[in-house]
Write an enzyme that holds these catalytic residues in place. Structure first.
Site, short mmCIF file in Angstrom:
data_model
loop_
_atom_site.label_atom_id
_atom_site.label_comp_id
_atom_site.label_asym_id
_atom_site.label_seq_id
_atom_site.Cartn_x
_atom_site.Cartn_y
_atom_site.Cartn_z
N LYS A 34 1.30 21.34 1.32
CA LYS A 34 1.58 20.20 0.43
C LYS A 34 0.77 18.99 0.88
O LYS A 34 0.25 18.95 2.01
CB LYS A 34 3.07 19.89 0.45
CG LYS A 34 3.57 19.40 1.81
CD LYS A 34 5.08 19.33 1.86
CE LYS A 34 5.55 18.88 3.22
NZ LYS A 34 7.01 19.07 3.40
N TYR A 259 -8.60 -11.58 12.46
CA TYR A 259 -7.70 -12.40 11.63
C TYR A 259 -6.49 -12.84 12.43
O TYR A 259 -5.91 -12.05 13.19
CB TYR A 259 -7.22 -11.58 10.43
CG TYR A 259 -8.27 -11.38 9.37
CD1 TYR A 259 -8.83 -12.45 8.69
CD2 TYR A 259 -8.70 -10.09 9.05
CE1 TYR A 259 -9.79 -12.26 7.71
CE2 TYR A 259 -9.65 -9.88 8.06
CZ TYR A 259 -10.20 -10.97 7.40
OH TYR A 259 -11.14 -10.77 6.43
#
Ligand SMILES: *Cc1c(COP(=O)(O)O)cnc(C)c1O
Length: 364
Positions: A34, A259
């Site tokens: 999956k 940042y």
């Protein structure tokens, strides 16, 4: 030249399947592929597993279709059942097994079969043994199995499956035993084969090795439980994620990186700016000090991960040039360790690489 790449080592995948087969010599393997084989590429992985897999398990119809379109003819089971009645036509046409997990769903399957006489659906009866996700409860199972047994639109005998919810060996042993006992009681109503173990069951609980097992994460060389890595069980990492060095910079003591200026050099040092970021699937939540493998050694992240770039402290001595390749996880940096540092599980990391990441398949 790709900036971020994921190498999928199909030889490692086959090695892992052989290791699993040794753990469950008497069971047949329904290989869980999956979510694009946990981010590894479902068709390529399913093909590489062919020798070991009785069939495959997926979560969604699109995933099953992809396998069928690639020419895979072995049994495919949709673990979540069939959420949309409109999908049943494709399910029947492509001969995909679904799990029946509620009376509502049972009714829908029956009315579909009545409207399409001659069609035989393959189903597994799913029972809830303590996860509260899908499946008939213990007080429903006698009635459910009676309905299933008496319905001629299903291929008989219908097997029974359940899912274990605890993967940490010792910690949750009591809960595991409860789940196993519930499964054993409910399986007395079964008419066909039983299917219980996931990766954790395969590794830790031989009493869950019924006729069918459903390994997922261990196929990809990854430990199902925290505090361990795949190598502890003789498994090899299948996915290796890499990026390139964009630039090398010298920093003075006091220079802040990235940042938010969240990391400040406490000494003169150098950093390498790498070409991967959270938009490639490397978590932004990664703390300072997470390992990255670069030019034969382990260096550590500093500053916040950007969308397209990130930083590692390379000190003064390591030889690094733009274009050098850094490994974010895989062969040298266990993805289990990276996951632990960022407070998640390796399942989440390997399913993350985004569409701009280039996949390469190393032949088995
Ligand atoms: C995902 C899944 C598995 C495989 O689980 P792993 O922990 O990866 O081995 C097995 N069964 C069901 C129902 C699942 O959803």
């Amino acid at each position: 030249m790709e900036t971020v790449s994921v190498d999928i080592d199909l030889a490692a995948l086959k090695h892992n399947m052989a290791v699993i087969k040794k753990m469950v010599p008497d069971s047949r393997i329904i290989a869980v592929v999956k979510a694009n084989a946990y981010g590894h590429g479902s068709v390529a992985c399913a093909c590489a597993m062919d020798e070991f897999a009785f069939g495959y398990a997926v979560a969604r119809l699109e995933e099953a279709c992809e396998l069928r379109e690639a020419g895979i003819t072995k049994p495919i089971v949709m673990l979540g059942g069939c959420a949309c009645v409109g999908d049943l036509e494709d399910v029947a046409r492509l001969d995909i097994s679904v799990t029946v997990h509620s009376f509502e769903m049972l009714e829908e399957l029956k009315s579909f079969c009545r409207a399409n006489p001659g069609i035989l659906l393959s189903v597994w009866c799913q029972v809830n043994i303590g996860m509260q996700r899908l499946g008939f409860n213990e007080d429903e199972i006698a009635k459910a199995m009676e309905d299933i047994r008496n319905f001629s639109g299903f291929r008989h005998p219908v097997g029974m499956m359940a899912h274990l919810s605890c993967s940490d060996e010792a910690v949750l042993k009591d809960y595991h035993l409860k789940q196993l006992a519930a499964f054993n009681r409910m399986s007395r109503h079964a008419e066909g084969a039983l299917c219980l173990a996931n990766s954790a069951g395969i590794i830790y609980y031989p009493d869950t090795h019924t006729e069918f097992v459903r390994p997922g994460i261990i196929q990809y060389g990854i430990s199902p439980s925290s505090g361990r890595i795949g190598a502890d069980f003789g498994l090899q990492a299948v996915m290796t994620m890499r990026t390139v060095v964009y630039a090398v910079r010298e920093l003075c003591q006091g220079d802040a990186v990235g940042y938010g200026a969240s990391w400040v050099a406490d000494r003169p040092t150098r950093i390498a700016v790498l070409g991967a970021g959270y938009a490639d699937g490397y978590p932004r939540s990664m703390p300072n000090g997470s390992p990255v493998y670069l030019n034969g050694t382990v260096v550590h992240t500093v500053g916040h991960v950007c969308m397209d770039m990130m930083f590692v402290d390379i000190g003064m001595d390591l030889r690094v040039s733009p274009g050098d390749v850094a490994e974010l996880w895989g062969r040298h940096i266990p993805v289990e360790k990276v996951a632990e540092l960022t407070g998640t599980i390796p399942y989440e990391l390997v399913t993350r690489p985004t569409r701009r990441v280039r996949y390469r398949y190393l032949p088995a």
